[in-house]
Design a protein around this motif. Sequence first.
Motif, short mmCIF file in Angstrom:
data_model
loop_
_atom_site.label_atom_id
_atom_site.label_comp_id
_atom_site.label_asym_id
_atom_site.label_seq_id
_atom_site.Cartn_x
_atom_site.Cartn_y
_atom_site.Cartn_z
N LEU A 4 0.86 -1.19 0.00
CA LEU A 4 0.00 0.00 0.00
C LEU A 4 0.90 1.24 0.00
CD1 LEU A 4 -2.73 1.54 0.51
CD2 LEU A 4 -2.25 1.25 2.96
N VAL A 5 0.63 2.14 -0.96
CA VAL A 5 1.33 3.42 -0.99
C VAL A 5 0.35 4.48 -0.51
CG1 VAL A 5 2.51 5.13 -2.45
CG2 VAL A 5 2.73 2.68 -2.97
N LEU A 27 1.18 13.92 -8.50
CA LEU A 27 0.99 12.69 -7.73
C LEU A 27 0.60 11.53 -8.65
CD1 LEU A 27 1.08 11.68 -4.82
CD2 LEU A 27 -1.39 11.98 -4.72
N ALA A 28 -0.23 11.84 -9.66
CA ALA A 28 -0.64 10.79 -10.62
C ALA A 28 0.59 10.22 -11.33
CB ALA A 28 -1.63 11.36 -11.62
N GLU A 29 1.54 11.10 -11.67
CA GLU A 29 2.77 10.64 -12.34
C GLU A 29 3.62 9.79 -11.39
OE1 GLU A 29 3.64 14.17 -15.61
OE2 GLU A 29 3.97 14.60 -13.50
N ILE A 30 3.70 10.19 -10.14
CA ILE A 30 4.47 9.40 -9.16
C ILE A 30 3.84 8.02 -9.02
CG2 ILE A 30 5.02 9.18 -6.69
CD1 ILE A 30 5.47 12.21 -6.66
N ASP A 31 2.52 7.99 -8.86
CA ASP A 31 1.83 6.70 -8.72
C ASP A 31 2.05 5.83 -9.95
OD1 ASP A 31 0.93 7.35 -6.21
OD2 ASP A 31 -1.12 7.86 -6.84
N ALA A 32 1.99 6.44 -11.14
CA ALA A 32 2.18 5.67 -12.38
C ALA A 32 3.59 5.10 -12.45
CB ALA A 32 1.90 6.57 -13.60
N GLN A 33 4.58 5.90 -12.04
CA GLN A 33 5.99 5.41 -12.03
C GLN A 33 6.12 4.20 -11.09
OE1 GLN A 33 8.48 8.64 -10.68
NE2 GLN A 33 8.08 9.90 -12.48
N LEU A 34 5.52 4.33 -9.92
CA LEU A 34 5.63 3.25 -8.92
C LEU A 34 4.92 1.99 -9.42
CD1 LEU A 34 5.00 5.20 -5.58
CD2 LEU A 34 7.19 4.51 -6.56
N MET A 35 3.74 2.21 -10.03
CA MET A 35 2.95 1.08 -10.56
C MET A 35 3.76 0.33 -11.61
SD MET A 35 -0.10 0.59 -9.45
CE MET A 35 -1.62 1.29 -8.92
N SER A 36 4.39 1.09 -12.51
CA SER A 36 5.13 0.42 -13.58
C SER A 36 6.33 -0.33 -13.02
CB SER A 36 5.47 1.45 -14.66
OG SER A 36 6.82 1.45 -14.99
N ALA A 38 6.56 -1.61 -10.05
CA ALA A 38 6.04 -2.77 -9.30
C ALA A 38 5.55 -3.86 -10.26
CB ALA A 38 4.90 -2.32 -8.39
N GLN A 39 4.85 -3.44 -11.31
CA GLN A 39 4.30 -4.40 -12.28
C GLN A 39 5.40 -5.26 -12.89
OE1 GLN A 39 1.86 -2.32 -15.11
NE2 GLN A 39 0.10 -2.45 -13.71
N GLN A 40 6.51 -4.59 -13.24
CA GLN A 40 7.64 -5.32 -13.84
C GLN A 40 8.18 -6.39 -12.92
OE1 GLN A 40 10.60 -2.42 -15.07
NE2 GLN A 40 9.01 -1.24 -16.09
N ARG A 41 7.94 -6.23 -11.64
CA ARG A 41 8.45 -7.20 -10.66
C ARG A 41 7.36 -8.09 -10.08
NH1 ARG A 41 11.00 -2.92 -11.39
NH2 ARG A 41 13.26 -2.93 -11.45
N GLY A 42 6.17 -7.99 -10.64
CA GLY A 42 5.06 -8.83 -10.17
C GLY A 42 4.58 -8.47 -8.78
N ILE A 43 4.74 -7.21 -8.41
CA ILE A 43 4.31 -6.75 -7.08
C ILE A 43 2.98 -6.01 -7.22
CG2 ILE A 43 4.87 -5.17 -5.18
CD1 ILE A 43 7.87 -5.70 -5.99
N GLY A 44 2.05 -6.30 -6.37
CA GLY A 44 0.75 -5.61 -6.39
C GLY A 44 0.85 -4.33 -5.59
N LEU A 45 0.40 -3.23 -6.20
CA LEU A 45 0.50 -1.93 -5.54
C LEU A 45 -0.86 -1.26 -5.52
CD1 LEU A 45 3.35 -0.80 -4.79
CD2 LEU A 45 3.10 0.78 -6.68
N ARG A 46 -1.22 -0.67 -4.38
CA ARG A 46 -2.42 0.17 -4.35
C ARG A 46 -1.99 1.52 -3.82
NH1 ARG A 46 -7.10 1.74 -1.76
NH2 ARG A 46 -6.63 1.04 0.35
N CYS A 47 -2.37 2.58 -4.52
CA CYS A 47 -2.00 3.93 -4.10
C CYS A 47 -3.24 4.67 -3.62
CB CYS A 47 -1.38 4.71 -5.26
SG CYS A 47 0.09 3.92 -5.95
N ALA A 48 -3.11 5.39 -2.51
CA ALA A 48 -4.23 6.16 -1.98
C ALA A 48 -3.71 7.46 -1.40
CB ALA A 48 -4.96 5.35 -0.91
N TYR A 132 10.28 8.18 -3.50
CA TYR A 132 9.27 7.11 -3.46
C TYR A 132 9.82 5.81 -4.02
CZ TYR A 132 5.32 10.21 -2.31
OH TYR A 132 4.45 11.05 -1.68
N ARG A 133 10.51 5.91 -5.18
CA ARG A 133 11.05 4.70 -5.83
C ARG A 133 12.09 4.04 -4.93
NH1 ARG A 133 13.58 4.21 -10.47
NH2 ARG A 133 15.35 3.52 -9.22
N LEU A 134 12.97 4.90 -4.37
CA LEU A 134 14.01 4.37 -3.49
C LEU A 134 13.39 3.73 -2.25
CD1 LEU A 134 16.54 7.36 -3.74
CD2 LEU A 134 16.68 5.14 -4.89
N GLY A 135 12.36 4.37 -1.72
CA GLY A 135 11.68 3.83 -0.54
C GLY A 135 11.00 2.51 -0.86
#
Length: 151
Positions: A4-5, A27-36, A38-48, A132-135
Amino acid sequence: MKILVLHGPNLNLLGTREPGVYGNVSLAEIDAQLMSWAQQRGIGLRCAQSNHEGVLVDTIQAAASQQVDGILINAGAYTHTSIALRDALLATALPFVEVHLSNTHGRESFRRRSLLADRAVGVVCGFGDLSYRLGLEGLVAALERQADERN
Ligand code: DQA
Protein backbone atom coordinates in the motif's frame (compact mmCIF):
# COMPACT_ATOMS: atom_id res chain seq x y z
CA MET A 1 3.67 -9.32 -2.58
CA LYS A 2 1.16 -6.53 -1.94
CA ILE A 3 2.11 -2.99 -0.97
CA LEU A 4 0.00 0.00 0.00
CA VAL A 5 1.33 3.42 -0.99
CA LEU A 6 -0.22 6.09 1.18
CA HIS A 7 0.03 9.84 0.62
CA GLY A 8 -1.09 12.34 3.23
CA PRO A 9 -2.40 15.91 3.15
CA ASN A 10 -1.63 18.36 0.35
CA LEU A 11 0.23 15.78 -1.69
CA ASN A 12 -2.69 15.80 -4.14
CA LEU A 13 -1.34 19.23 -5.13
CA LEU A 14 2.07 17.94 -6.22
CA GLY A 15 3.13 19.41 -9.55
CA THR A 16 1.83 22.87 -8.68
CA ARG A 17 2.49 23.05 -4.92
CA GLU A 18 5.72 24.91 -4.06
CA PRO A 19 7.58 23.45 -7.08
CA GLY A 20 10.88 24.81 -5.75
CA VAL A 21 10.51 22.49 -2.75
CA TYR A 22 8.50 19.56 -4.13
CA GLY A 23 9.26 19.58 -7.87
CA ASN A 24 7.00 19.56 -10.92
CA VAL A 25 5.91 15.93 -10.96
CA SER A 26 2.25 15.31 -10.14
CA LEU A 27 0.99 12.69 -7.73
CA ALA A 28 -0.64 10.79 -10.62
CA GLU A 29 2.77 10.64 -12.34
CA ILE A 30 4.47 9.40 -9.16
CA ASP A 31 1.83 6.70 -8.72
CA ALA A 32 2.18 5.67 -12.38
CA GLN A 33 5.99 5.41 -12.03
CA LEU A 34 5.63 3.25 -8.92
CA MET A 35 2.95 1.08 -10.56
CA SER A 36 5.13 0.42 -13.58
CA TRP A 37 8.17 -0.42 -11.40
CA ALA A 38 6.04 -2.77 -9.30
CA GLN A 39 4.30 -4.40 -12.28
CA GLN A 40 7.64 -5.32 -13.84
CA ARG A 41 8.45 -7.20 -10.66
CA GLY A 42 5.06 -8.83 -10.17
CA ILE A 43 4.31 -6.75 -7.08
CA GLY A 44 0.75 -5.61 -6.39
CA LEU A 45 0.50 -1.93 -5.54
CA ARG A 46 -2.42 0.17 -4.35
CA CYS A 47 -2.00 3.93 -4.10
CA ALA A 48 -4.23 6.16 -1.98
CA GLN A 49 -4.19 9.79 -0.90
CA SER A 50 -6.20 11.68 1.68
CA ASN A 51 -6.13 15.08 3.30
CA HIS A 52 -7.92 13.66 6.34
CA GLU A 53 -6.19 12.04 9.28
CA GLY A 54 -9.11 9.71 10.08
CA VAL A 55 -9.31 8.45 6.49
CA LEU A 56 -5.59 7.70 6.56
CA VAL A 57 -6.07 5.80 9.85
CA ASP A 58 -8.98 3.83 8.31
CA THR A 59 -6.89 3.00 5.23
CA ILE A 60 -3.99 1.77 7.38
CA GLN A 61 -6.35 -0.34 9.52
CA ALA A 62 -7.97 -1.85 6.43
CA ALA A 63 -4.55 -2.82 5.00
CA ALA A 64 -4.13 -5.40 7.74
CA SER A 65 -7.22 -7.33 6.60
CA GLN A 66 -6.41 -6.93 2.89
CA GLN A 67 -3.30 -9.11 2.93
CA VAL A 68 -1.04 -6.11 2.46
CA ASP A 69 2.60 -6.98 3.21
CA GLY A 70 4.00 -3.51 3.73
CA ILE A 71 3.24 0.21 3.57
CA LEU A 72 5.12 3.02 1.83
CA ILE A 73 3.97 6.24 3.46
CA ASN A 74 4.45 9.94 2.94
CA ALA A 75 2.29 11.26 5.74
CA GLY A 76 3.00 14.90 4.80
CA ALA A 77 2.55 17.25 7.74
CA TYR A 78 0.95 14.47 9.81
CA THR A 79 4.43 12.96 10.01
CA HIS A 80 5.28 15.64 12.52
CA THR A 81 2.04 15.68 14.52
CA SER A 82 -0.02 12.51 14.32
CA ILE A 83 0.06 10.05 17.20
CA ALA A 84 -3.06 8.52 15.59
CA LEU A 85 -1.16 7.57 12.43
CA ARG A 86 1.73 6.21 14.48
CA ASP A 87 -0.71 4.11 16.55
CA ALA A 88 -2.48 2.81 13.43
CA LEU A 89 0.82 1.75 11.85
CA LEU A 90 1.92 0.02 15.05
CA ALA A 91 -1.49 -1.65 15.45
CA THR A 92 -1.22 -3.30 12.01
CA ALA A 93 2.37 -4.34 12.82
CA LEU A 94 3.05 -4.11 9.07
CA PRO A 95 6.56 -3.09 8.01
CA PHE A 96 6.53 0.45 6.66
CA VAL A 97 8.95 2.87 5.01
CA GLU A 98 8.60 6.63 5.48
CA VAL A 99 9.34 8.87 2.50
CA HIS A 100 9.48 12.60 1.85
CA LEU A 101 10.18 14.48 -1.36
CA SER A 102 12.02 17.26 0.46
CA ASN A 103 14.91 16.93 2.88
CA THR A 104 12.89 17.51 6.05
CA HIS A 105 16.12 17.93 8.05
CA GLY A 106 17.18 20.96 6.02
CA ARG A 107 13.98 22.92 6.53
CA GLU A 108 12.06 24.38 9.49
CA SER A 109 12.98 22.74 12.82
CA PHE A 110 9.44 21.33 13.32
CA ARG A 111 9.91 19.16 10.24
CA ARG A 112 12.93 17.43 11.78
CA ARG A 113 10.73 15.51 14.19
CA SER A 114 8.88 12.47 12.87
CA LEU A 115 6.43 10.52 15.02
CA LEU A 116 6.83 7.54 12.67
CA ALA A 117 10.53 7.28 11.84
CA ASP A 118 11.75 5.33 14.89
CA ARG A 119 9.40 2.47 14.02
CA ALA A 120 9.96 2.54 10.25
CA VAL A 121 12.06 -0.03 8.43
CA GLY A 122 13.78 3.00 6.92
CA VAL A 123 13.32 6.62 5.91
CA VAL A 124 14.09 8.25 2.54
CA CYS A 125 13.94 12.01 2.11
CA GLY A 126 15.32 14.73 -0.12
CA PHE A 127 15.31 13.05 -3.53
CA GLY A 128 12.09 14.54 -4.88
CA ASP A 129 9.82 12.04 -6.61
CA LEU A 130 12.74 9.56 -6.63
CA SER A 131 12.37 9.24 -2.83
CA TYR A 132 9.27 7.11 -3.46
CA ARG A 133 11.05 4.70 -5.83
CA LEU A 134 14.01 4.37 -3.49
CA GLY A 135 11.68 3.83 -0.54
CA LEU A 136 9.70 1.21 -2.45
CA GLU A 137 12.87 -0.65 -3.44
CA GLY A 138 14.00 -0.62 0.19
CA LEU A 139 10.66 -1.88 1.44
CA VAL A 140 10.53 -4.68 -1.15
CA ALA A 141 14.10 -5.72 -0.29
CA ALA A 142 13.25 -5.78 3.42
CA LEU A 143 10.10 -7.87 2.82
CA GLU A 144 12.03 -10.31 0.62
CA ARG A 145 14.73 -10.67 3.29
CA GLN A 146 12.03 -11.27 5.91
CA ALA A 147 10.42 -13.97 3.71
CA ASP A 148 13.81 -15.65 3.12
CA GLU A 149 14.48 -15.73 6.86
CA ARG A 150 11.13 -17.44 7.45
CA ASN A 151 11.89 -20.22 4.90
C1 DQA B 1 6.67 16.28 3.01
C2 DQA B 1 7.39 17.08 4.10
C3 DQA B 1 6.41 17.54 5.15
O1 DQA B 1 7.09 18.29 6.15
C4 DQA B 1 5.35 18.43 4.53
O2 DQA B 1 4.40 18.79 5.51
C5 DQA B 1 4.69 17.77 3.36
C6 DQA B 1 5.53 17.06 2.41
C7 DQA B 1 7.63 15.89 1.85
O3 DQA B 1 7.28 14.97 1.12
O4 DQA B 1 8.68 16.50 1.69
O5 DQA B 1 3.49 17.90 3.15
O6 DQA B 1 6.18 15.08 3.57
